[in-house]
Design a protein around this motif. Structure first.
Motif, short mmCIF file in Angstrom:
data_model
loop_
_atom_site.label_atom_id
_atom_site.label_comp_id
_atom_site.label_asym_id
_atom_site.label_seq_id
_atom_site.Cartn_x
_atom_site.Cartn_y
_atom_site.Cartn_z
N TYR A 316 0.84 -1.21 0.00
CA TYR A 316 0.00 0.00 0.00
C TYR A 316 0.87 1.25 0.00
O TYR A 316 1.63 1.51 0.93
N ASN A 317 0.76 2.02 -1.07
CA ASN A 317 1.46 3.28 -1.21
C ASN A 317 0.46 4.40 -0.97
O ASN A 317 -0.48 4.59 -1.75
N LYS A 320 -0.92 6.83 -3.65
CA LYS A 320 -1.74 6.36 -4.78
C LYS A 320 -3.12 5.97 -4.30
O LYS A 320 -3.30 5.58 -3.15
N LYS A 321 -4.09 6.04 -5.21
CA LYS A 321 -5.44 5.62 -4.89
C LYS A 321 -5.50 4.09 -4.82
O LYS A 321 -4.60 3.40 -5.32
N VAL A 322 -6.58 3.58 -4.25
CA VAL A 322 -6.72 2.13 -4.07
C VAL A 322 -6.59 1.39 -5.40
O VAL A 322 -5.90 0.37 -5.49
N GLU A 324 -4.93 2.16 -7.96
CA GLU A 324 -3.66 2.41 -8.65
C GLU A 324 -2.48 1.71 -7.99
O GLU A 324 -1.33 1.92 -8.38
N GLN A 325 -2.74 0.86 -6.99
CA GLN A 325 -1.67 0.20 -6.25
C GLN A 325 -0.98 -0.87 -7.10
O GLN A 325 -1.54 -1.36 -8.09
N VAL A 326 0.23 -1.25 -6.70
CA VAL A 326 1.01 -2.24 -7.44
C VAL A 326 0.35 -3.61 -7.43
O VAL A 326 0.34 -4.33 -8.43
N THR A 327 -0.23 -3.98 -6.29
CA THR A 327 -0.88 -5.28 -6.18
C THR A 327 -2.39 -5.09 -6.02
O THR A 327 -2.88 -3.98 -5.80
N PRO A 330 -4.73 -4.09 -1.78
CA PRO A 330 -5.54 -2.99 -1.25
C PRO A 330 -6.97 -3.02 -1.76
O PRO A 330 -7.91 -2.70 -1.02
N ARG A 331 -7.14 -3.44 -3.02
CA ARG A 331 -8.48 -3.51 -3.58
C ARG A 331 -9.29 -4.61 -2.89
O ARG A 331 -10.49 -4.44 -2.63
N GLY A 369 -3.48 2.43 6.09
CA GLY A 369 -2.19 2.54 5.42
C GLY A 369 -1.28 3.56 6.07
O GLY A 369 -0.08 3.34 6.23
#
Length: 372
Positions: A316-317, A320-322, A324-327, A330-331, A369
């Motif tokens: 979780y960064n 960034k929005k939920v 738009e996360q790398v993994t 978070p969604r 987060g």
């Protein structure tokens, strides 16, 4: 092209197609390709295009003639015959490849049947059914429908078999694939055209344990002799025993006094929860980097993805929005929170709008987060 094995090793071999990109065509024309040329689109057909092709200028035949003013050929001055493309020989063992694909098919079908059976049992139990509704929300159950496997020679590290299931028949692409067949494959939830061996990120599960063990030994947080007891649910961070992670074995007392060798042999989850906690995530990530988990293997196939390890920034960064996360984690958390809020509303006989639930769930994710 002729593909005598049909679906076997289809993702690895790959298929050809027309040049569809104008810029790519312009670059390839310098080598002798034309708009009618077929080029490798995926797999070995793509990565070995320069070797396999017979379209380049140096492979084409050439005849130099002398003609008169009327265009009649008077003499052949020189002639060179066209050359075939080169052969590419793989390390793949065809017999082993067939065994691998059959094993994949059987395992996927078996796991799916087990999941469907368990789902039916839970639906028949009122308490389990209610919990299932909370977990799924409006989503349909996600049953197993695909898989992937790779066999590596332990001495040479050659890949001797690799397969992604379900597969597809390469011969459908010869002469141009029909729109009907392409639509069928692209809309299939099991994504048969997608190579799951190297193009997907999947949770590795227990094969990550030896890496954790080596990191623990090298960092000195465990020894070869130290033993750890499996105590059931690991409640250090999640105090609710019903929600806390635990070992795969029903009777956790069977995993008493686990040293590192026994823990690997028995695949004891609890042991490795303890080791990972002692290491802390930053150190474990460094060792994952050393083992190449977060870099590409360099296999001679296109579109290989890069692995990631779930540290806090990756998971979780906050910038960034939920969505738009790398993994996708978070969604998934966001969806779980949203479903939980909706269930609280039902308990209180209050009906929240989808917008209210979405905004509240996103705020909670952001707050969680920031707290981490």
């Amino acid at each position: 092209r002729v593909y005598p094995q049909g679906e076997i090793a289809a993702h690895l071999i790959g298929y050809t197609g027309r040049i569809s990109d104008a810029e790519q065509l312009e670059a390839l024309e310098e080598k002798g390709y034309t708009a009618e040329s077929l080029i490798g689109k995926t797999g070995i057909e793509y990565s070995m295009e320069d070797y396999l092709t017979a379209e380049t200028t140096d492979k084409r035949g050439k005849t130099e003639i002398r003609v008169n003013s009327s265009g009649v050929v008077l003499d052949v001055l020189s002639e060179s015959l066209p050359k075939n493309g080169n052969n590419v020989i793989l390390n793949i063992d065809l017999e082993l490849e067939n065994v691998l694909m059959e094993a994949l098919r059987n395992n996927v079908e078996r796991v799916r049947q087990e999941q469907e059976s368990e789902y039916a049992q839970r639906q028949s139990d009122p308490a389990a059914s209610e919990k299932l509704k909370e977990q799924l929300g409006n989503r349909a159950p996600d049953f197993c429908n695909s898989g992937a496997a790779i066999v590596v020679d332990i001495d040479t590290l050659d890949v001797t078999a690799m397969g992604s299931y379900p597969s597809f028949d390469l011969n459908e692409f010869v002469g141009g694939i029909s729109q009907e067949k392409l639509t069928e494959w692209t809309e299939d939830e099991a994504t048969p055209l997608f190579d799951k061996t190297i193009q997907s990120r999947s949770t590795p599960g227990s094969i990550f344990k030896p890496l954790t063990a080596i990191a623990g030994l090298m960092e000195g947080v465990i020894t070869l002799e130290e033993t750890i007891d499996d105590e059931g649910p690991y409640t250090k961070y999640i105090t609710d025993g019903s929600e806390a992670p635990d070992c795969w074995i029903r009777d956790y007392r069977a995993h008493k006094a686990q040293d590192v060798i026994k823990a690997i042999k028995n695949s004891c989850n609890y042991y490795f929860y303890v080791v990972a906690d002692r290491l802390k995530i930053e150190t474990l990530c460094l060792w994952a980097d050393k083992f190449g988990v977060t870099s590409k293997t360099g296999i001679e196939l296109p579109y290989e993805t890069t692995g990631i390890v779930g540290n806090q920034i990756v998971l979780y960064n906050g910038e960034k929005k939920v969505g738009e996360q790398v993994t996708s984690m978070p969604r998934l958390v966001y969806s779980a929170i949203k479903n939980k809020l909706a269930s609280y509303g039902r308990e209180r006989n209050v009906e929240y709008t989808n917008d209210q639930l979405s905004r509240a769930a996103e705020k909670i994710v952001v707050l969680a987060g920031m707290g981490n």
